[in-house]
Write an enzyme that holds these catalytic residues in place. Structure first.
Site, PDB file in Angstrom:
ATOM      1  CG  ASN A   1      -1.949   1.265   1.254  1.00 51.79           C
ATOM      2  OD1 ASN A   1      -1.715   2.190   0.660  1.00 51.79           O
ATOM      3  ND2 ASN A   1      -3.016   1.064   2.372  1.00 51.79           N
TER       4      ASN A   1
ATOM      5  NE  ARG B   1      -5.203   2.886  -0.814  1.00 49.16           N
ATOM      6  CZ  ARG B   1      -4.878   4.211  -0.065  1.00 49.16           C
ATOM      7  NH1 ARG B   1      -3.965   4.138   0.539  1.00 49.16           N
ATOM      8  NH2 ARG B   1      -5.802   5.116  -0.016  1.00 49.16           N
TER       9      ARG B   1
ATOM     10  CG  HIS C   1     -11.633   6.720   2.686  1.00 46.13           C
ATOM     11  ND1 HIS C   1     -12.016   7.866   3.068  1.00 46.13           N
ATOM     12  CD2 HIS C   1     -10.214   6.861   2.855  1.00 46.13           C
ATOM     13  CE1 HIS C   1     -11.009   8.430   3.474  1.00 46.13           C
ATOM     14  NE2 HIS C   1      -9.855   7.657   3.468  1.00 46.13           N
TER      15      HIS C   1
ATOM     16  CD  GLU D   1      -8.283   1.251   4.017  1.00 43.54           C
ATOM     17  OE1 GLU D   1      -7.616   1.818   5.050  1.00 43.54           O
ATOM     18  OE2 GLU D   1      -8.271   2.168   3.132  1.00 43.54           O
TER      19      GLU D   1
ATOM     20  NE  ARG E   1      -6.426  15.118   2.352  1.00 46.46           N
ATOM     21  CZ  ARG E   1      -6.494  13.846   2.129  1.00 46.46           C
ATOM     22  NH1 ARG E   1      -7.683  13.431   1.280  1.00 46.46           N
ATOM     23  NH2 ARG E   1      -5.943  12.886   2.301  1.00 46.46           N
TER      24      ARG E   1
END
Ligand code: AMP
Length: 428
Positions: free
Chosen positions: A41, A119, A208, A413, A269
């Site tokens: 990932n 990923r 996500h 994940e 963000r």
């Protein structure tokens, strides 16, 4: 900063120095499943890796290379219950990935890798599910680079280095975006000239997705919901935060858009702002496009408002000590999240459960309480004690008895990537 608890590597180095044979502490025969999946990932400045048994979820080794590209770059991993950290000064993704390959070889773990799962952040409209990687897939991931300039190049580096070292093993790409490809057009289109969508793919994609797939499946199992008829709101609240409406296992709306900047307030963000901000800041402050982009992506959110940190733990601590800006940042975070969850609920028709996941969602009873207080309009109410214990001992359920279910589910994940990879690479 080498940690000498690294028994395997250290023993091997010592053996080499003393010119005697090295017997690994860990024998590959100990891993029964020879089809373990190596999950890679690659983030913008980090690289998570794990060897995972896709059936049991066990991880013989898992680790993280971080601060890549900086003098303080390092790699740490957990193996046989011991944590090892090594400095990798100035290492980039390629070097970190090569180091992981070397490490797996040193620990005699290479031979139990059945396949490699990668990923990939952005799969555009092309990828509606995970896929085996070939040269066409690599080209298509390359084509999506402009949509995820920080992530897709790193993802591609991971794929190329791993393919170079493991040319005979199958590689699979698992996309953050693919889960949201089920959104209807009114949810994914912006109200801008349609040609921009047709010619340049300007639309909302959402991210996500791998986390949402995992936690929504878990929620359905734990609550024994009908897989063909259920309605979930899920909030993935980490450094990057988003939320999604999921109907019968399919995403029907989500807060992130063309890029992961849209939607909720996040660590650094901004989430949604008036797009005219670009003009305003250019006129009033002489900001270039790049300066405004940088400000919105790296200097805003919890960090920008608090002036203190992008980390929720730090802000909760500061708030409890009376820091007004930390309190303000948390309040804006909660307000925005509650408002967007209520908006997402309009795509569901009814609500069976609200699921919290991600570092903040899994751990912060303070944030969950404040968000649910604002969502009483959806009938949501928490059980204070269960919330304070993150739902431990209650299958993650933290709701009061007369509320739609509210759950805390730790996302996984990596396991989802391992399972997809296994499903696409093992023959029945
Ligand atoms: P993630 O990106 O999923 O690793 O989540 C990182 C975020 O989770 C950071 O803002 C952390 O401060 C936050 N976090 C982790 N543990 C806690 C906790 N116990 N309380 C509040 N926030 C937490």
């Amino acid at each position: 900063m080498m940690d000498t608890t690294d028994t395997g590597v250290t023993a091997r180095l010592e053996a080499k120095a003393n010119k005697r044979a090295y017997t690994p502490v860990f024998k590959t025969a100990d891993i029964m499943n020879q089809h373990n999946i190596l999950v890679l990932n690659c983030g913008s400045s980090s690289l998570k890796f794990a060897l995972i048994d896709p059936t049991s979820g066990e991880q013989p080794i898992a680790g993280l290379a971080e601060r890549l590209g900086e003098s303080l770059a390092s790699i740490s991993y957990k193996y046989q219950g011991k944590k090892v950290s090594l400095a990798l000064p100035d290492a980039d993704h390629q070097q970190a990935c090569a180091r992981i390959v070397e490490l797996l070889r040193e620990l005699d773990l290479e031979q139990v890798i059945g396949a490699i799962g990668h990923r990939v952040v952005h799969g555009g409209e092309r990828f509606k599910e995970s896929t085996r990687i070939d040269s066409q897939v690599i080209d298509a991931i390359s084509d999506c680079q402009s949509l995820a300039p920080l992530h897709n190049p790193a993802n591609l580096t991971g794929i190329r280095v791993a393919q170079h070292h493991y040319p005979d093993k199958p590689h699979v790409a698992v996309f953050d975006t693919s889960f949201h490809q089920s959104m209807p057009s009114e949810a994914y289109l912006y109200a801008i000239p349609y040609e921009l969508y047709e010619q340049h793919g300007v639309r909302r994609y959402g991210f996500h997705g791998t986390s949402y797939r995992y936690v929504s499946q878990q929620a359905i199992e734990r609550l024994q919901l009908n897989p063909q008829d259920n309605a979930l709101l899920c909030a993935h609240l980490g450094n990057g935060s988003s939320a999604a409406a999921i109907r019968n296992g399919n995403s029907v709306d989500t807060t992130m858009g063309l890029t992961p900047l849209e939607g909720l307030v996040m660590g650094t963000r901004s989430g949604n702002v008036d797009p005219n901000l670009y003009d305003f800041l250019a006129d009033q402050c002489g900001y270039s496009l790049q300066q405004t982009s940088r400000m919105l992506n790296k200097e805003s959110g919890l960090l920008g408002v608090s002036g203190l940190s992008n980390d929720m733990r730090t802000l909760e601590q500061a708030e409890s000590e009376g820091d007004e800006r930390a309190r303000l940042a948390i309040n804006i975070y909660v307000f925005t999240l509650a408002r967007q969850l209520a908006g997402l609920a309009t795509s569901l028709g009814r609500l069976d459960a609200l699921v919290f996941t991600g570092g903040i969602g899994e751990n912060s009873s303070r944030i969950r309480q404040a968000v649910c207080d604002r969502l009483s309009i959806l009938g949501l109410a928490l059980d204070r004690q269960r919330n304070d214990s993150n739902g431990n001992q209650h299958k993650g359920i933290i709701s009061a008895d007369d509320s739609p279910h509210i759950l805390v589910i730790n996302t996984n994940e990596e396991l989802m990537i391992a399972r997809d990879t296994s499903a696409l690479t093992t023959t029945a």
